[in-house]
Write a protein that holds these residues in place. Structure first.
Motif, mmCIF file in Angstrom:
data_model
loop_
_atom_site.group_PDB
_atom_site.id
_atom_site.type_symbol
_atom_site.label_atom_id
_atom_site.label_comp_id
_atom_site.label_asym_id
_atom_site.label_seq_id
_atom_site.Cartn_x
_atom_site.Cartn_y
_atom_site.Cartn_z
ATOM 1 N N SER A 1 39.660 38.653 32.607
ATOM 2 C CA SER A 1 40.857 39.413 32.266
ATOM 3 C C SER A 1 41.156 40.548 33.245
ATOM 4 C CB SER A 1 40.726 39.968 30.846
ATOM 5 O OG SER A 1 40.616 38.892 29.937
ATOM 6 N N ALA A 2 40.223 40.857 34.114
ATOM 7 C CA ALA A 2 40.417 41.912 35.125
ATOM 8 C C ALA A 2 39.881 41.416 36.464
ATOM 9 C CB ALA A 2 39.705 43.186 34.684
ATOM 10 N N PRO A 3 40.482 40.359 37.014
ATOM 11 C CA PRO A 3 39.929 39.751 38.227
ATOM 12 C C PRO A 3 39.901 40.689 39.434
ATOM 13 C CG PRO A 3 42.092 38.846 37.744
ATOM 14 C CD PRO A 3 41.699 39.698 36.574
ATOM 15 N N GLY A 4 40.746 41.700 39.447
ATOM 16 C CA GLY A 4 40.762 42.643 40.565
ATOM 17 C C GLY A 4 39.711 43.726 40.473
ATOM 18 N N TRP A 5 38.969 43.735 39.382
ATOM 19 C CA TRP A 5 37.973 44.774 39.157
ATOM 20 C C TRP A 5 36.610 44.153 38.884
ATOM 21 C CZ3 TRP A 5 38.840 49.824 39.861
ATOM 22 C CH2 TRP A 5 40.167 50.237 39.948
ATOM 23 N N PRO A 6 35.776 43.990 39.901
ATOM 24 C CA PRO A 6 34.418 43.491 39.653
ATOM 25 C C PRO A 6 33.709 44.408 38.644
ATOM 26 C CG PRO A 6 34.893 43.556 42.001
ATOM 27 C CD PRO A 6 36.029 44.254 41.307
ATOM 28 N N LEU A 7 33.049 43.830 37.690
ATOM 29 C CA LEU A 7 32.450 44.600 36.604
ATOM 30 C C LEU A 7 31.471 45.656 37.109
ATOM 31 C CD1 LEU A 7 32.726 44.859 33.578
ATOM 32 C CD2 LEU A 7 30.941 43.156 33.307
ATOM 33 N N ARG B 1 44.616 53.211 29.980
ATOM 34 C CA ARG B 1 45.515 52.140 30.417
ATOM 35 C C ARG B 1 44.725 50.903 30.849
ATOM 36 N NH1 ARG B 1 50.722 52.667 34.327
ATOM 37 N NH2 ARG B 1 51.124 50.448 34.460
ATOM 38 N N PHE B 2 43.638 51.118 31.585
ATOM 39 C CA PHE B 2 42.792 50.014 32.040
ATOM 40 C C PHE B 2 42.203 49.263 30.848
ATOM 41 C CE2 PHE B 2 38.481 48.598 33.426
ATOM 42 C CZ PHE B 2 38.886 47.592 34.285
#
Length: 141
Positions: free
Chosen positions: A67-73, A119-120
């Motif tokens: 769900s957040a592919p632009g943000w590596p966990l 927001r994130f």
């Protein structure tokens, strides 16, 4: 404060501390009970959230990553990843209404996270909820 909100705060504090301090979550949970007296329903719900987030961590992380592919966990702030795991567990496996789980997570992000955290968190959890229920419009905070 309502019992479930207190339980979510407690669960978040436990998950966050266990992640950043590399401590066993249930040991942190037990130690936290030495500091404050909690109602039994608060402890029951907090325990459910903590164990659910621990036992389903791989599935929760996969849902967050998808769900957040632009943000590596590993680049997400530990407090935000703890909030996301906690709320993703509620959205995917819990009995709380999806909107409630997301709104409560956004409130946790406002309280504990950075200015961009609410927001994130809202965006990631909304995407998780939409994937769970394709076609559903999920609006939250």
């Amino acid at each position: 404060m309502k019992p479930r909100r207190i339980a979510r705060n407690l669960a978040l504090e436990v998950l966050y501390e266990s992640e950043v301090a590399h401590r066993e979550p249930l040991a942190v949970f037990v130690r936290r009970q030495e500091d404050v007296v909690y109602a039994p329903d608060v402890l029951d719900f907090a325990r459910q959230l903590i164990t659910g987030a621990i036992e389903n961590k791989k599935a929760l992380d996969d849902a967050i990553i998808e769900s957040a592919p632009g943000w590596p966990l590993e680049q997400v702030a530990p407090i935000d990843s703890s909030i996301l795991r906690l709320a993703a567990f509620e959205v995917l496996f819990g009995d709380s209404p999806t909107k409630v789980a997301i709104n409560e997570a956004v409130e946790l992000a406002k309280r504990y996270g950075s200015d961009s955290s609410p927001r994130f968190v809202n965006g990631v959890l909304g995407a998780i909820a939409r994937r769970r229920q394709p076609g559903a419009k999920v609006r939250s905070a």
